[in-house]
Design an enzyme around this catalytic site. Structure first.
Site: not given
Ligand code: AMP
Length: 222
Positions: A17, A92, A131, A164, A175
């Site tokens: 994404k 989400r 990654r 990360r 996740r």
């Molecule tokens: P990402 O960078 O999109 O993989 O997000 C990393 C982490 O941030 C996720 O595993 C969640 O803990 C938190 N997070 C990011 N976006 C959201 C969202 N829309 N709702 C809730 N938690 C989020």
């Protein structure tokens, strides 16, 4: 005046994404808004909200809807979102999607489409292990599929690349579970609204990106 391009990129962690959203955002001169990146910046700032956010993110859990929606809506108020935006990692949950839908109705500026990128779990597990993200600008790389030009350094800003913390095997498992339980149902939510475009995310990055671009260009030309 050109119609604004308002996109959601939806898919499991590691589907690509962020990579596709960043390229498309540059092509259309609109911002890529990643709630995950917004949250990681808040954590880096050392604020009390950052401490709270980290308690969820470090375990692979979702941040509560109210806090997430508040951060996202604040970002969408910025001037650079007037021509459109690409949401990467939001919404989400059904709760986030419903609140966002209300806000869009109020603004009279509807979603253009929801780009769904599908990839099998086992492919994602292998991908996330390799990654790397830039500690400076947040750009994403992959040791095999999208390696940096200079090992360990970001192509864009030369800052060191890091792994990360939530890309560890245990957190990845959580996740993916959270994705299937809470986020995947959003595909049906947006299907009912006739907004979904599906893409197979298991392939060459350039090929998939070109497919997404072609469909979005067609959508914007009608
Ligand atoms: P990402 O960078 O999109 O993989 O997000 C990393 C982490 O941030 C996720 O595993 C969640 O803990 C938190 N997070 C990011 N976006 C959201 C969202 N829309 N709702 C809730 N938690 C989020």
């Amino acid at each position: 005046m050109r119609r604004s391009l308002n996109l959601i990129f939806l898919g499991p962690p590691g589907a690509g994404k962020g990579t596709y959203a960043a390229r498309m955002a540059e092509k259309h001169s609109i911002p890529q808004i990643s709630t995950g990146s917004l949250m990681r910046s808040e954590i880096s700032s050392g604020s009390s909200i950052g401490v709270e956010l980290n308690s969820y993110i470090s375990e692979g859990k979702l941040v509560p809807d109210d806090l997430t929606v508040k951060m996202l809506l604040k970002r969408l108020e910025c001037d650079d979102c007037k021509k459109g935006y690409i949401l990467d990692g939001f919404p989400r949950t059904l709760g986030q999607a419903e609140t966002f839908e209300e806000k869009l109705k109020e603004s009279g500026n509807p979603l253009s489409a929801v780009v769904v990128i599908e990839v099998d779990d086992q492919v994602l597990i292998n991908r996330l292990a390799d990654r790397r993200v830039c500690s400076g600008c947040g750009a994403t790389f992959h040791l095999k599929n999208l390696p940096p030009k200079v090992e360990g350094k970001c192509d864009l800003c030369t800052a060191p690349l890091t792994k990360r913390k939530d890309d560890s095997p245990e957190v990845i498992k959580e996740r993916l579970k959270v994705y299937h339980d809470l986020t995947e149902p959003l595909i049906d939510f947006y299907k009912k609204r006739g907004k979904v475009l599906f893409f197979d995310g298991d392939g060459k990055i350039d090929v998939i990106y070109n497919e997404i671009c072609a469909i979005i260009d067609r959508l914007m030309s009608v």
